[in-house]
Scaffold this motif. Structure first.
Motif, short mmCIF file in Angstrom:
data_model
loop_
_atom_site.label_atom_id
_atom_site.label_comp_id
_atom_site.label_asym_id
_atom_site.label_seq_id
_atom_site.Cartn_x
_atom_site.Cartn_y
_atom_site.Cartn_z
N PHE A 299 -6.25 9.38 -25.92
CA PHE A 299 -5.12 10.02 -25.46
C PHE A 299 -4.15 10.30 -26.54
O PHE A 299 -4.12 9.59 -27.47
CB PHE A 299 -4.21 9.35 -24.57
CG PHE A 299 -4.94 9.18 -23.03
CD1 PHE A 299 -5.79 9.84 -22.54
CD2 PHE A 299 -4.45 8.00 -22.28
CE1 PHE A 299 -6.44 9.72 -21.33
CE2 PHE A 299 -5.34 7.79 -21.15
CZ PHE A 299 -6.02 8.67 -20.49
N ASN A 301 -0.12 10.77 -27.27
CA ASN A 301 0.96 10.45 -26.69
C ASN A 301 2.23 11.47 -27.12
O ASN A 301 1.93 12.39 -27.74
CB ASN A 301 1.58 9.11 -26.62
CG ASN A 301 2.23 8.76 -27.95
OD1 ASN A 301 2.38 9.65 -29.09
ND2 ASN A 301 2.91 7.60 -28.17
N SER A 302 3.38 11.49 -26.48
CA SER A 302 4.40 12.23 -26.85
C SER A 302 4.72 12.55 -28.54
O SER A 302 5.19 13.63 -28.65
CB SER A 302 5.70 11.77 -26.17
OG SER A 302 6.42 12.70 -25.44
N GLU A 303 4.42 11.58 -29.12
CA GLU A 303 4.88 11.54 -30.48
C GLU A 303 3.86 11.97 -31.32
O GLU A 303 3.85 11.70 -32.48
CB GLU A 303 5.65 10.21 -30.99
CG GLU A 303 4.74 8.94 -30.76
CD GLU A 303 5.33 7.76 -31.02
OE1 GLU A 303 6.25 7.80 -31.91
OE2 GLU A 303 4.37 6.79 -31.08
N ARG A 305 0.84 10.82 -31.32
CA ARG A 305 0.17 9.78 -31.78
C ARG A 305 -1.34 9.55 -30.87
O ARG A 305 -1.29 9.60 -29.93
CB ARG A 305 0.70 8.43 -31.65
CG ARG A 305 0.12 7.16 -32.09
CD ARG A 305 0.91 5.91 -31.48
NE ARG A 305 2.11 5.67 -32.26
CZ ARG A 305 2.30 5.41 -33.34
NH1 ARG A 305 1.55 5.00 -34.29
NH2 ARG A 305 3.49 5.46 -34.02
N GLN A 307 -4.25 7.74 -29.68
CA GLN A 307 -4.69 6.47 -29.35
C GLN A 307 -5.86 6.25 -28.57
O GLN A 307 -6.27 7.02 -27.70
CB GLN A 307 -3.39 5.73 -28.60
CG GLN A 307 -2.16 5.62 -29.23
CD GLN A 307 -1.12 5.10 -28.52
OE1 GLN A 307 -0.92 3.99 -28.86
NE2 GLN A 307 -0.43 5.53 -27.31
N GLN A 368 -2.83 1.19 -35.11
CA GLN A 368 -1.94 1.31 -33.92
C GLN A 368 -1.87 2.72 -33.63
O GLN A 368 -0.86 3.59 -32.98
CB GLN A 368 -0.43 0.84 -34.09
CG GLN A 368 -0.37 -0.55 -34.34
CD GLN A 368 1.19 -0.97 -34.58
OE1 GLN A 368 1.90 -0.19 -35.13
NE2 GLN A 368 1.48 -2.07 -33.90
N GLY A 381 -0.81 9.54 -41.54
CA GLY A 381 -0.34 10.16 -40.27
C GLY A 381 1.18 10.73 -40.50
O GLY A 381 1.80 10.14 -41.64
N PRO A 383 4.96 10.62 -39.17
CA PRO A 383 5.97 10.13 -38.04
C PRO A 383 7.04 11.22 -37.60
O PRO A 383 7.44 11.28 -36.59
CB PRO A 383 6.66 8.95 -38.67
CG PRO A 383 5.58 8.56 -39.59
CD PRO A 383 4.93 9.81 -40.21
#
Ligand code: SF4
Ligand code: SF4
Ligand code: FES
Lengths: 566, 379
Positions: A299, A301-303, A305, A307, A368, A381, A383
């Motif tokens: 998946f 996520n919103s940021e 990322r 995972q 993570q 990556g 941020p």
């Protein structure tokens, strides 16, 4: 999101608009609360008195659908008082001069009147935002996008972000908080009519050719149609077949009767899902899929990322993972695939999508998750985006946008505005939270949140059964009297479709650019139902909406006892 | 009971900073039990000793709310500039060139005595003499490690268990050692203000307003008090009856919102039994009511689809995979043949894994031959 969730705790100021964060994204709200503890200012701009206002330095209660005049007026003040980041604007943006002229049409006094807020609020937001920038974050969700002018709403926030130099700033940015667990991943994967995987535009030279070479087949040139267009085309008889994976369209789409009618008009409908949803019931073929706990994959996520999702148990009966079903189907269509597992599919995908190229399952398992863009396997990556430049290599463009009222406004016949959204203890169409024990105590049924003064005027009491109708349909629902709703507007979710199919009522208008449905505003009238559901009244007597403390009757006398922390 | 299901010893590590986040501070060098270690300049002594692989019990510490310095279990000896001091490693900042001792005889005795005092406040060892259901909790791990004796001090009468019928959180204050991690996380992190401390010292009690019933309090049922509690006084009612020694855990992601919190699915005998947060994920062990209490029951629902269905004579009837998929492929081929690929549309999902979405768009484009692919949410 342009920035990361964790960064929000370090922001100087956070503007939250059209996002009921403590309920829709509770764990992001934790970082906002932390920021406030650390001295950041929090400004909530929303038509509803949501729970987050408890932490806010200022709550600007604007009228539904008046975002653009408000943010244009804020830009007006920032520009006229010369509070913007001049260096940033000169070096990294275009269209400033025209934008500066444009916002002269939006003086604070005008916006204050249209938005129904004190003019001082406009100055406050402008000055505080500018003072805290860079490093001031704007967060928004569907309250901004689910309007017929949703994409313009987003641009009006983007304009502020550029004035403050907040794109590319740590703990700044303009951040859409994604609603569902893998909205981001679905977009990343290329499940959009205009883009191939990894947001590579269909029309960009070389893109289609690259995928044709990789997949070994010629690919269609013409852009596809969106869901909303497709539904119109179904009714016109131009769409014969539809394949729906994991979505309960009939319940989740606006103007549900229309969606149902459209799907029924197709000749052949396939639904792949975990439950026999209202949508699956209409299908010609239903394929049983694995749930998240039975699936391998990722998946995002919103940021941004990525995972890892890992199967903990086997799917029931003969149900299979979505990936397996699709791989099987490819073979039967005469295009067998070499990938056999989610991991192999991911590898094919990342090699074709440069923003994800460096993300491997191995790295995900060891760490993570990784935030894209991540162009190679040594890249850690990203941020926050736009650090060195606007990522596309292009400057940011100021967008002179204008106020467009919601497609449907309150009138004599339908005098109340209905807005819809989520609550903390229910989710989306309720197929999942509705099956968790104990949740019936937190939110037993759908409630129509109505302002106490409106309720008194119309003669409704808490727990009364109401009929809420629009031009498209009507539903019965329990009244919930609360000052979370402003006067003249009511709020409902769509998590209890068995008894209250909220989207029978909502508007079928949608944003003219992104075609996002206008869930956030439609005109309704409300009456007391002839038949009262007495069970509703008793079941909700103890229900607390987020941010409300209900005094049990025996304690009411002693209301001086405030809960700790308040 | 005893739900600290083999929780990893490292509770909640801070998220590592990567290259384009805030710049890292210059490192400090110190020694822990004779081993050299470098830590960022804003690190605490506790960070340094954990980084070196040592550990001390930290009964009042939760990384999310920050050090409180109240339980004194984490005391260590720090020598710097020729002066030796005993300090709480959770609150003290690391100092350049300092030498840290974590397990001197004096410190071990001290910790044992503290633990025996705490044991005198709880009747747990009496209630569960042979089979310790709280075996995995942080507190009892420390009790075993330091060989603290439950009967070293007379048992104190205190803390009546508060009856609270809420369906999510079991609250057994008989097991409480008054570390206040629950009230700290509730008031300073979740900021719900649902539970608070009344009284002092031995008379202190944790309670919530409105008759101690969490359903009537401002509790959001985020479950974070359960997951920080080091004793098993607060537990997940949904995990009652799960045997901590027979479970497995699978690291994955919450199925609800776009925050994407890390969860561990707990399975027993190949069946889902519950959820706990993943303290090693960027969400740092925090969840909301949905992730904590609603993330698995729907998976086990009897109403799940188990077989392919095909509409025959107007009703959906059970079919084999071969029948169902051949029908889909055959019908799609026929439609493509007759009316062209653009008369088919495919809709992907924000609820399924990215890999499946990638395959569905590829299916639309490469196998059918249309760009009519969309997904359900335009957020
Ligand atoms: S569940 Fe969350 S809100 Fe409720 S008492 Fe525990 S920490 Fe507080
Ligand atoms: S636990 Fe709550 S906040 Fe976290 S991903 Fe799940 S629904 Fe979102
Ligand atoms: S953990 Fe340091 S004093 Fe409790």
């Amino acid at each position: 999101m342009t920035n990361s969730i964790e960064e929000l705790a370090d922001s100087n100021l956070i503007i939250v608009t059209g996002s009921n964060t403590t309920e829709a994204h509770p764990v992001i709200a934790l970082r906002m609360k932390r920021a406030v503890r650390k001295g950041a200012k929090l400004i909530v701009i929303d038509p509803r008195k949501i729970e987050l206002t408890k932490w806010a330095d200022r709550f600007v209660q604007i009228k539904i659908g008046t975002d653009i005049p408000f943010y244009n007026a804020v830009a007006n003040v920032i520009i006229n008082e010369k509070l913007y980041d001049e260096q940033y604007v000169n070096s990294r943006t275009e269209g400033f001069a025209e934008f500066a002229r444009h916002v002269q049409h939006y003086p604070p006094e005008y916006a204050a009147e249209v938005c129904g807020v004190p003019v001082e609020d406009v100055y406050y937001v402008a000055r505080e935002y500018a003072k805290a920038s860079p490093g001031a974050a704007i967060c928004y969700t569907l309250g901004i996008t689910e309007h017929s002018c949703g994409s313009h709403n987003v641009q009006s926030l983007g304009n502020l972000g550029m004035l403050g130099g907040n794109f590319g700033a740590y703990a700044g940015g303009v951040n859409p908080l994604r609603g569902q667990n893998n909205v981001q991943g679905a977009g990343d994967s290329g499940a959009i009519p205009t883009d191939l995987p990894g947001y590579q535009k269909l029309e960009r030279p070389g893109v289609r050719e690259k995928f044709e070479a990789a997949w070994g087949v010629p690919l269609p040139k013409r852009r596809g149609i969106t869901k909303i267009t497709a539904m119109d085309q179904m009714i016109k008889g131009n769409v014969r077949g539809v394949f729906i994976m994991g979505e309960n369209t009939v319940i989740s789409d606006p103007h549900a009767n229309h969606a149902e009618h459209a799907l029924k008009s197709t000749e052949f409908m396939v639904v792949q899902d975990i439950f026999l949803t209202d949508t699956a019931r209409l299908a010609d073929v239903v394929l049983p899929a694995a749930a998240f706990a039975e699936s391998d994959g990722t998946f995002a996520n919103s940021e941004r990322r990525v995972q890892r999702v890992r199967a903990a148990v086997k799917p029931p009966g003969e149900a299979r993972q979505d990936v397996d079903i699709l791989l099987d189907l490819f073979g039967r269509m005469g295009l067998p695939q070499s990938a056999t597992t989610a991991a192999e599919v991911w590898d094919e995908f990342r090699q074709l999508a440069p923003i994800l190229a460096g993300i491997t399952y191995k790295r995900l398992d060891e760490g993570q998750g990784i935030q894209w863009p991540c162009p190679d396997e040594d890249h850690p990556g990203t941020p926050y985006l736009h650090r060195d430049d606007m990522d596309s290599g292009m400057p940011g463009f100021f967008a002179p946008v204008d106020h467009i009222p919601p497609a449907e406004e309150a009138d004599d016949e339908y005098p109340i505005v209905l807005t819809t959204g989520r609550r903390r203890s229910t989710y989306h169409t309720g197929t999942q939270t509705g099956r968790a024990s104990g949740f019936e105590l937190l939110m037993p049924h759908e409630m129509c949140e109505i302002n106490p003064i409106d309720a008194a005027e119309m003669g409704f009491e808490d727990g009364d059964t109401l009929v809420v109708s629009s031009r498209r349909g009507s539903v019965t629902v329990a009244a919930k009297v609360t000052d979370r709703s402003p006067r003249g507007a009511v709020f409902m979710s769509f998590a209890f479709p068995e008894l209250t199919r909220t989207n029978d009522v909502t508007s079928d208008a949608y944003d003219f650019i992104t075609e996002t449905p206008e869930f956030k505003a439609c005109a309704v009238k409300i009456e007391k139902a002839a038949e009262q559901n007495l069970h509703w009244k008793s079941a909700q007597a103890r229900v607390r909406l987020a941010g409300e403390v209900v005094m049990p009757t025996k304690l009411k006398r002693d209301a001086a006892v405030a809960p700790a922390g308040d | 009971m005893g739900q600290d299901l083999a929780r990893p010893a490292s509770r909640a590590r801070p998220v590592p900073l990567t290259h384009n986040m805030k710049p890292l501070n210059l490192p400090l060098n110190l020694q822990v039990n004779g081993i050299g270690v470098a830590v960022p300049s804003d690190a605490r002594v506790l960070d340094a000793l954990r980084k070196t692989g040592f550990d001390v019990p930290t009964l009042c510490y939760d990384e999310r709310v920050g050090p409180k310095g109240t339980c004194r279990m984490c005391l260590v000896e720090v020598t710097v500039g020729g002066k030796t001091q005993t300090v709480a490693s959770c609150t003290s900042f690391a100092a350049e060139g300092s030498k840290v001792e974590t397990h001197t005889e004096a410190l071990k005795d001290y910790r044992r005595t503290l633990l025996e005092m705490l044991l005198s406040e709880t009747s747990a060892p009496k209630r569960f003499p042979d089979d310790d259901p709280t075996a995995h909790s942080e507190f009892y791990r420390a009790v075993r490690e330091y060989d603290a004796k439950p009967d070293a001090l007379p048992l104190l009468e205190r803390r009546k268990p508060a009856p609270d019928p809420n369906p999510f959180i079991q609250r057994d204050y008989d097991l409480c050692i008054a570390c206040y991690r629950c009230t700290n996380i509730c008031n300073e992190w979740e900021e719900a203000g649902a539970i608070t401390v009344s009284g002092r010292g031995q008379d202190s009690q944790i309670f919530s307003f409105f008759g101690n019933n969490l359903l009537d309090s401002p509790c959001t049922f985020c479950g974070q008090c359960i997951n920080t509690c080091p004793t098993g006084a607060l537990t997940d009612r949904k995990l009652a009856g799960v045997d901590p020694f027979k479970t497995e855990r699978t690291r994955t992601i919450c199925p609800y919102c776009g925050v994407g919190c890390g969860i561990n699915l707990i399975t027993q005998d190949g069946e889902l039994a519950g959820t706990q947060p993943d303290f090693d994920a960027p969400s740092r062990g925090s969840l909301c009511v949905k992730g904590q209490f609603a993330s698995w029951e729907f998976v086990k629902s009897e109403e799940r689809l188990k077989y392919p269905l095909i509409r025959k004579d107007g009703v959906l009837q059970r079919a084999s995979w071969d029948e169902a998929l051949d029908l889909v492929a055959g019908k799609f081929k026929q439609i493509i043949e007759e009316d062209g690929p653009d008369s088919i549309v495919c809709w992907a999902s924000a609820r399924v894994v990215t890999e499946a979405n990638y395959l569905l768009q590829k299916f639309a484009r490469a196998a059918i031959g249309t760009n009519n692919i969309d997904n359900c949410s335009r957020t």
